[in-house]
Design a protein around this motif. Structure first.
Motif, PDB file in Angstrom:
ATOM      1  N   THR A  49      -1.211  -5.262   5.912  1.00  0.00           N
ATOM      2  CA  THR A  49      -2.391  -4.462   5.842  1.00  0.00           C
ATOM      3  C   THR A  49      -2.725  -3.528   7.208  1.00  0.00           C
ATOM      4  O   THR A  49      -2.383  -4.272   8.128  1.00  0.00           O
ATOM      5  CB  THR A  49      -3.491  -5.409   5.324  1.00  0.00           C
ATOM      6  N   PRO A  73       0.737   9.553   2.615  1.00  0.00           N
ATOM      7  CA  PRO A  73       0.750   8.645   1.421  1.00  0.00           C
ATOM      8  C   PRO A  73       2.361   8.081   1.267  1.00  0.00           C
ATOM      9  O   PRO A  73       2.493   7.172   0.515  1.00  0.00           O
ATOM     10  CB  PRO A  73       0.356   9.547   0.292  1.00  0.00           C
ATOM     11  N   VAL A  76       1.662   4.900   3.759  1.00  0.00           N
ATOM     12  CA  VAL A  76       0.817   4.026   3.687  1.00  0.00           C
ATOM     13  C   VAL A  76      -0.055   4.469   2.122  1.00  0.00           C
ATOM     14  O   VAL A  76       0.163   5.506   1.898  1.00  0.00           O
ATOM     15  CB  VAL A  76      -0.492   4.021   4.693  1.00  0.00           C
ATOM     16  N   GLU A  77      -0.659   3.323   1.515  1.00  0.00           N
ATOM     17  CA  GLU A  77      -1.315   3.577   0.543  1.00  0.00           C
ATOM     18  C   GLU A  77      -2.713   3.200   0.336  1.00  0.00           C
ATOM     19  O   GLU A  77      -3.028   1.934   1.101  1.00  0.00           O
ATOM     20  CB  GLU A  77      -0.626   2.788  -0.639  1.00  0.00           C
ATOM     21  N   PHE A  78      -3.660   4.069   0.282  1.00  0.00           N
ATOM     22  CA  PHE A  78      -5.088   3.548   0.334  1.00  0.00           C
ATOM     23  C   PHE A  78      -5.666   2.650  -0.351  1.00  0.00           C
ATOM     24  O   PHE A  78      -5.526   2.561  -1.561  1.00  0.00           O
ATOM     25  CB  PHE A  78      -5.944   5.014   0.255  1.00  0.00           C
ATOM     26  N   ASP A  79      -6.539   1.603   0.261  1.00  0.00           N
ATOM     27  CA  ASP A  79      -7.039   0.630  -0.744  1.00  0.00           C
ATOM     28  C   ASP A  79      -8.423   0.471  -0.897  1.00  0.00           C
ATOM     29  O   ASP A  79      -9.141   0.258   0.021  1.00  0.00           O
ATOM     30  CB  ASP A  79      -6.472  -0.917  -0.148  1.00  0.00           C
ATOM     31  N   GLU A  95     -11.023   9.803  -3.280  1.00  0.00           N
ATOM     32  CA  GLU A  95      -9.708   9.745  -2.707  1.00  0.00           C
ATOM     33  C   GLU A  95      -8.822  11.052  -3.296  1.00  0.00           C
ATOM     34  O   GLU A  95      -9.060  11.520  -4.706  1.00  0.00           O
ATOM     35  CB  GLU A  95      -9.093   8.468  -2.893  1.00  0.00           C
ATOM     36  N   PHE A 124      -5.551   0.227   4.436  1.00  0.00           N
ATOM     37  CA  PHE A 124      -4.152   0.707   3.947  1.00  0.00           C
ATOM     38  C   PHE A 124      -3.201  -0.358   3.704  1.00  0.00           C
ATOM     39  O   PHE A 124      -3.459  -1.439   4.465  1.00  0.00           O
ATOM     40  CB  PHE A 124      -3.469   1.987   4.466  1.00  0.00           C
TER      41      PHE A 124
END
Length: 237
Positions: A49, A73, A76-79, A95, A124
């Protein structure tokens, strides 16, 4: 005299009322934030994370704001579920591919924020190896009197994501090589077998010699007897 006194009172009241009407306009001012910062970890492993924090170190009458953060992207991937604000109010997250916008506002007659303020904390999930730059590219800050302040320059923070290393599997069992046992010797040792064979042959030879001597002796006696018989016959004649 009475007319002059009423005129003076009316003038003073007008001036006082005018000062009251002009007071809100004179006090209206855009908010202050100080130098906005964006903090992120320097390195993480893929799958970890990544927590990013945006802060205003010296806020003054900060009632509402919007922040736009850009990212890669592919790394990393947005949470969205892990976004948080430290102050009460209304929050919204929007988003898009490679960017996310955060909105926060105080409600009703709540005073604007003052002093060191955490604007938003968001996370992320690292997807793969690479370096990702988080860039606070746009921001607008609003005071309690609706005065605005725009971000003067982008604020960035970088995180290096390293590829996860598969742990070395632990063997479930270790094969143990048992030493090959020496063959167990059974039976009569070679030397004893040789001696035994030799002894038997020797004994056999000895027995044969004895019988040979006995036979020769018997033949000699028989011959001697024949000679005696012939001599007697010659004498009698």
């Amino acid at each position: 005299m009475r007319t002059r006194a009423l005129a003076a009172a009316a003038t003073a009241l007008a001036l006082f009322g005018g000062s009251i009407a002009l007071a809100p306009a004179a006090n209206a001012a855009p908010p202050e934030t100080g130098t906005i910062t964006l903090d992120a970890p320097a390195t993480v492993d893929a799958g970890d994370t990544v927590e990013v924090v945006a802060e205003a170190p010296a806020a003054t009458d900060l009632y509402a704001y919007t922040l736009t953060v850009d990212f890669d992207p592919a790394v990393v991937e947005f949470d969205s579920a892990a976004t948080s604000h430290t102050t009460d109010g209304y929050d919204a997250v929007s988003e898009d591919t490679g960017s996310v916008e955060f909105t926060h506002t105080r409600l009703g007659t709540s005073p604007g924020l003052t002093g060191e303020t955490t604007l938003v904390t968001f996370t992320f999930t690292a997807q793969g190896a690479g370096t990702v730059e988080f860039a606070l590219s746009e921001a607008t800050f609003v005071s309690s009197t609706d005065e605005t302040l725009d971000l003067a320059a982008a604020v960035t923070a970088s995180t290096e994501v390293t590829a996860a290393v598969d742990p070395t599997p632990t063997p479930t069992s270790t094969a143990t090589t048992e030493p090959t046992p020496d063959p167990t010797e059974t039976g009569t040792p070679a030397d004893e077998e040789t001696d035994s064979a030799t002894g038997d042959l020797a004994n056999t030879g000895s027995d044969a010699s004895v019988w040979t001597i006995v036979a020769a002796f018997a033949a000699a006696l028989a011959a001697f007897g024949v000679v005696l018989v012939l001599r007697r016959r010659a004498v009698n004649r």
